[in-house]
Design a protein around this motif. Sequence first.
Motif, PDB file in Angstrom:
ATOM      1  N   SER A 162      10.650   9.924 127.662  1.00 47.77           N
ATOM      2  CA  SER A 162      10.268   8.551 127.289  1.00 47.77           C
ATOM      3  C   SER A 162       8.853   8.273 127.795  1.00 47.77           C
ATOM      4  O   SER A 162       8.492   8.685 128.900  1.00 47.77           O
ATOM      5  CB  SER A 162      11.217   7.525 127.914  1.00 47.77           C
ATOM      6  OG  SER A 162      10.721   6.206 127.720  1.00 47.77           O
ATOM      7  N   HIS A 170       7.764   4.959 127.720  1.00 45.47           N
ATOM      8  CA  HIS A 170       7.769   3.516 127.954  1.00 45.47           C
ATOM      9  C   HIS A 170       6.873   3.227 129.176  1.00 45.47           C
ATOM     10  O   HIS A 170       6.756   4.076 130.061  1.00 45.47           O
ATOM     11  CB  HIS A 170       9.239   3.090 128.196  1.00 45.47           C
ATOM     12  CG  HIS A 170       9.409   1.643 128.489  1.00 45.47           C
ATOM     13  ND1 HIS A 170       9.245   1.124 129.757  1.00 45.47           N
ATOM     14  CD2 HIS A 170       9.713   0.601 127.689  1.00 45.47           C
ATOM     15  CE1 HIS A 170       9.437  -0.181 129.711  1.00 45.47           C
ATOM     16  NE2 HIS A 170       9.720  -0.518 128.471  1.00 45.47           N
ATOM     17  N   GLU A 205       5.388   2.169 123.615  1.00 36.98           N
ATOM     18  CA  GLU A 205       6.690   2.760 123.268  1.00 36.98           C
ATOM     19  C   GLU A 205       6.405   4.214 122.913  1.00 36.98           C
ATOM     20  O   GLU A 205       5.302   4.544 122.477  1.00 36.98           O
ATOM     21  CB  GLU A 205       7.320   2.066 122.060  1.00 36.98           C
ATOM     22  CG  GLU A 205       7.646   0.594 122.235  1.00 36.98           C
ATOM     23  CD  GLU A 205       8.858   0.333 123.122  1.00 36.98           C
ATOM     24  OE1 GLU A 205       9.565   1.281 123.505  1.00 36.98           O
ATOM     25  OE2 GLU A 205       9.085  -0.849 123.438  1.00 36.98           O
ATOM     26  N   SER A 229       8.945   7.767 118.149  1.00 37.82           N
ATOM     27  CA  SER A 229       8.582   6.388 118.483  1.00 37.82           C
ATOM     28  C   SER A 229       9.211   5.857 119.774  1.00 37.82           C
ATOM     29  O   SER A 229       8.775   4.829 120.286  1.00 37.82           O
ATOM     30  CB  SER A 229       8.976   5.481 117.312  1.00 37.82           C
ATOM     31  OG  SER A 229      10.342   5.688 116.990  1.00 37.82           O
ATOM     32  N   SER A 230      10.230   6.522 120.295  1.00 36.16           N
ATOM     33  CA  SER A 230      10.832   6.127 121.577  1.00 36.16           C
ATOM     34  C   SER A 230      11.767   7.241 122.019  1.00 36.16           C
ATOM     35  O   SER A 230      12.104   8.137 121.223  1.00 36.16           O
ATOM     36  CB  SER A 230      11.637   4.826 121.437  1.00 36.16           C
ATOM     37  OG  SER A 230      12.782   5.054 120.615  1.00 36.16           O
ATOM     38  N   CYS A 231      12.207   7.160 123.254  1.00 39.97           N
ATOM     39  CA  CYS A 231      13.199   8.135 123.713  1.00 39.97           C
ATOM     40  C   CYS A 231      14.542   7.863 123.031  1.00 39.97           C
ATOM     41  O   CYS A 231      15.334   8.783 122.802  1.00 39.97           O
ATOM     42  CB  CYS A 231      13.327   8.056 125.231  1.00 39.97           C
ATOM     43  SG  CYS A 231      14.460   9.253 125.923  1.00 39.97           S
TER      44      CYS A 231
END
Length: 390
Positions: free
Chosen positions: A182, A184, A193, A52-54
Amino acid sequence: MIPYAHQDIDENDITAVEEILYSDYLTTGPCGPRFEEALSEITGADYALAVSSCTAALHLSMMALNVGPADKVYAAAVSFAASANCARYVGAQVDFIDVDAAGLISIEHLEQKLKADAAHGTLPKAVIAVDLAGRPVNLAALKRLKEQYGFYVVEDAAHALGASYQGHATGDGAFADLTVLSFHPVKIITTAEGGAVLTNDANIAARIRRLRSHGIEHDPALLEHPDRPGYYYEMQELGFNYRLTDLQSALGLSQLERLDQFLSRRRELASRYLTELKPWEERGLISLPPADQAGQSVSSWHLFQIRVKQGKRDALYQALRGRGIGVQVHYLPIYSHPFYRNLLGEIKLPGAESFSAETLSLPLYPALTDLQFSLCLTQVQSLLDHIFQE
Ligand SMILES: Cc1ncc(COP(=O)(O)O)c(C=O)c1O
């Protein structure tokens, strides 16, 4: 305001997400594994685990390496806070390593720290090195030290999808144990994200797959009771919901189709900045980031960071912002944030202090038009002349 970074979304991206919205699976459907396969193929990693994110990728990396409260982790002093926070999530002690002129982990300082810690029997379990701005760290030196001192290398490649080092694509596992990405919106590709862990280690991959989904195991080969009916699963350890949705994976897959295009536009703009700002470097007013060296170190140019000399960085920052150029500072030393000051006391590493005091990121992203780029460039050139005359 022209921002320092911006996502690039086209009609194909929108269609790809829309198709998922009309499909049966908004999450845990077929798109996630397809995105992971594409990431594996592009980077050369045996396993790519989308999360779901770095930040989640870093947290799970620490867990998969069994880093815990008895351990120490070294982190590069200049990065986004998440690069060090992951060690605190698992209760490990964090120690910061200074950076070189380009903001990358200083091999000299790392070696000094390792020697001292070896003498005290307090060597780190892992070193988190950051490909700042998209420029690969000195992975050959990290690997040499890893073999000598026995730590894991976690490469924080949040900025560096598409970079390469000595001919190896970032994330192929030739040097690092784990590499994290990532997605983002400001990064090389986006899923809003999102992030990923890349590794060549099957056990680590299986562990991350389980941990990103509550610690739940479905694979019959890994169950305590493989003979039970199809509804059966086991929660084998405490995990999280760190999954990437199919909506996000569809966007990521669509974005990956333009990865080469994104990278070549970034490289083109970076080389124009390098050429056009050279005279200001020759006058000693700024220093420019190192150019790519084919076959050695090729950046993905997530950021174009100049160093502004003679204490004039903040003046240039204010002046450019005043003219609508959204420059930014990446980053203050992580140890200077109140959380780490309270935890570790006052730290000042000379390379990190001077890098953080001088660095300024100029706008650089594929969707930046030639006109916008020229505007940024002429404003930087004229304001440099202006502030250094004052
Ligand atoms: C170097 C670095 N590591 C980790 C992260 C965390 O990434 P995310 O926002 O995907 O959690 C960032 C985000 O900016 C970053 O710049």
